[in-house]
Design a protein around this motif. Sequence first.
Motif, PDB file in Angstrom:
ATOM      1  N   GLU A  18       0.831  -1.207   0.000  1.00 45.10           N
ATOM      2  CA  GLU A  18       0.000   0.000   0.000  1.00 45.10           C
ATOM      3  C   GLU A  18       0.868   1.261   0.000  1.00 45.10           C
ATOM      4  O   GLU A  18       0.593   2.208  -0.727  1.00 45.10           O
ATOM      5  N   ARG A  19       1.913   1.253   0.818  1.00 46.30           N
ATOM      6  CA  ARG A  19       2.823   2.416   0.849  1.00 46.30           C
ATOM      7  C   ARG A  19       3.480   2.625  -0.511  1.00 46.30           C
ATOM      8  O   ARG A  19       3.611   3.739  -0.980  1.00 46.30           O
ATOM      9  N   ARG A  20       3.880   1.522  -1.137  1.00 48.74           N
ATOM     10  CA  ARG A  20       4.583   1.627  -2.418  1.00 48.74           C
ATOM     11  C   ARG A  20       3.679   2.198  -3.509  1.00 48.74           C
ATOM     12  O   ARG A  20       4.044   3.125  -4.212  1.00 48.74           O
ATOM     13  N   ILE A  21       2.486   1.647  -3.659  1.00 49.35           N
ATOM     14  CA  ILE A  21       1.608   2.131  -4.740  1.00 49.35           C
ATOM     15  C   ILE A  21       1.107   3.542  -4.434  1.00 49.35           C
ATOM     16  O   ILE A  21       0.924   4.358  -5.335  1.00 49.35           O
ATOM     17  N   TRP A  22       0.904   3.863  -3.160  1.00 53.22           N
ATOM     18  CA  TRP A  22       0.473   5.206  -2.807  1.00 53.22           C
ATOM     19  C   TRP A  22       1.526   6.232  -3.210  1.00 53.22           C
ATOM     20  O   TRP A  22       1.201   7.348  -3.610  1.00 53.22           O
ATOM     21  N   GLY A  23       2.784   5.864  -3.165  1.00 48.37           N
ATOM     22  CA  GLY A  23       3.844   6.757  -3.611  1.00 48.37           C
ATOM     23  C   GLY A  23       3.693   7.161  -5.071  1.00 48.37           C
ATOM     24  O   GLY A  23       4.081   8.253  -5.466  1.00 48.37           O
ATOM     25  N   TYR A  24       3.090   6.292  -5.873  1.00 46.44           N
ATOM     26  CA  TYR A  24       2.866   6.595  -7.293  1.00 46.44           C
ATOM     27  C   TYR A  24       1.532   7.296  -7.545  1.00 46.44           C
ATOM     28  O   TYR A  24       1.395   8.031  -8.521  1.00 46.44           O
ATOM     29  N   LEU A  25       0.543   7.048  -6.704  1.00 45.75           N
ATOM     30  CA  LEU A  25      -0.800   7.573  -6.963  1.00 45.75           C
ATOM     31  C   LEU A  25      -1.069   8.927  -6.311  1.00 45.75           C
ATOM     32  O   LEU A  25      -1.892   9.686  -6.810  1.00 45.75           O
ATOM     33  N   ARG A  26      -0.409   9.247  -5.218  1.00 48.14           N
ATOM     34  CA  ARG A  26      -0.756  10.468  -4.484  1.00 48.14           C
ATOM     35  C   ARG A  26      -0.308  11.722  -5.227  1.00 48.14           C
ATOM     36  O   ARG A  26       0.556  11.681  -6.102  1.00 48.14           O
ATOM     37  N   ASP A  27      -0.906  12.819  -4.849  1.00 50.99           N
ATOM     38  CA  ASP A  27      -0.536  14.145  -5.358  1.00 50.99           C
ATOM     39  C   ASP A  27      -0.562  14.234  -6.878  1.00 50.99           C
ATOM     40  O   ASP A  27       0.263  14.908  -7.483  1.00 50.99           O
ATOM     41  N   ARG A  28      -1.510  13.534  -7.487  1.00 49.19           N
ATOM     42  CA  ARG A  28      -1.684  13.566  -8.955  1.00 49.19           C
ATOM     43  C   ARG A  28      -0.438  13.118  -9.713  1.00 49.19           C
ATOM     44  O   ARG A  28      -0.188  13.556 -10.836  1.00 49.19           O
ATOM     45  N   ARG A  29       0.346  12.247  -9.125  1.00 51.88           N
ATOM     46  CA  ARG A  29       1.570  11.774  -9.787  1.00 51.88           C
ATOM     47  C   ARG A  29       1.289  10.812 -10.929  1.00 51.88           C
ATOM     48  O   ARG A  29       2.095  10.673 -11.842  1.00 51.88           O
ATOM     49  N   PHE A  30       0.170  10.103 -10.855  1.00 52.35           N
ATOM     50  CA  PHE A  30      -0.138   9.106 -11.874  1.00 52.35           C
ATOM     51  C   PHE A  30      -1.092   9.702 -12.899  1.00 52.35           C
ATOM     52  O   PHE A  30      -2.273   9.906 -12.619  1.00 52.35           O
ATOM     53  N   LEU A  31      -0.582  10.021 -14.077  1.00 54.56           N
ATOM     54  CA  LEU A  31      -1.357  10.569 -15.190  1.00 54.56           C
ATOM     55  C   LEU A  31      -2.165  11.808 -14.810  1.00 54.56           C
ATOM     56  O   LEU A  31      -3.188  12.101 -15.409  1.00 54.56           O
ATOM     57  N   GLY A  32      -1.733  12.514 -13.774  1.00 52.59           N
ATOM     58  CA  GLY A  32      -2.419  13.730 -13.347  1.00 52.59           C
ATOM     59  C   GLY A  32      -3.746  13.485 -12.658  1.00 52.59           C
ATOM     60  O   GLY A  32      -4.513  14.422 -12.447  1.00 52.59           O
ATOM     61  N   LEU A  33      -4.032  12.241 -12.293  1.00 49.66           N
ATOM     62  CA  LEU A  33      -5.312  11.895 -11.677  1.00 49.66           C
ATOM     63  C   LEU A  33      -5.253  12.031 -10.165  1.00 49.66           C
ATOM     64  O   LEU A  33      -4.233  11.774  -9.551  1.00 49.66           O
ATOM     65  N   LYS A  34      -6.364  12.393  -9.571  1.00 44.05           N
ATOM     66  CA  LYS A  34      -6.470  12.528  -8.118  1.00 44.05           C
ATOM     67  C   LYS A  34      -7.005  11.225  -7.539  1.00 44.05           C
ATOM     68  O   LYS A  34      -8.145  10.850  -7.786  1.00 44.05           O
ATOM     69  N   PHE A  35      -6.165  10.520  -6.798  1.00 49.15           N
ATOM     70  CA  PHE A  35      -6.576   9.318  -6.078  1.00 49.15           C
ATOM     71  C   PHE A  35      -6.635   9.636  -4.596  1.00 49.15           C
ATOM     72  O   PHE A  35      -5.871  10.451  -4.096  1.00 49.15           O
ATOM     73  N   ARG A  36      -7.544   8.983  -3.901  1.00 50.07           N
ATOM     74  CA  ARG A  36      -7.631   9.094  -2.446  1.00 50.07           C
ATOM     75  C   ARG A  36      -7.455   7.697  -1.858  1.00 50.07           C
ATOM     76  O   ARG A  36      -7.800   6.708  -2.487  1.00 50.07           O
TER      77      ARG A  36
END
Length: 112
Positions: A18-36
């Motif tokens: 979870e920590r690893r994938i969150w590092g890629y998804l948070r703060d719009r890092r992944f394709l500019g998308l907002k994940f929570r």
Amino acid sequence: MDEVEFARQLRRRQTDAERRIWGYLRDRRFLGLKFRRQVPCGVYVLDFYCHELRLAVELDGGQHLESAHDAERDAWLVRQGIRVVRFWNHDVLFRIDVVLEALRLEVEPGVR
């Protein structure tokens, strides 16, 4: 329990995957998308959720004991209009490039 304490407990309980994938998804890092993270949805809590695409990213610990529960949960989410992409924790930890490519292929048609 207040929201701050709930967030603290989630941070303590999160897995390495979870920590690893969150590092890629948070703060719009992944394709500019907002994940929570840890988004309540009915009786479930989604691991990661992008409201813009109505897309849930779920992680599994590699145990097959919960597969019937996961199928029931995924079917309920689909009925709510939420797409679900599920990855194994092992893949997130050791094949993150494959996971991110699969996720990119899943979300790309919906990215504006």
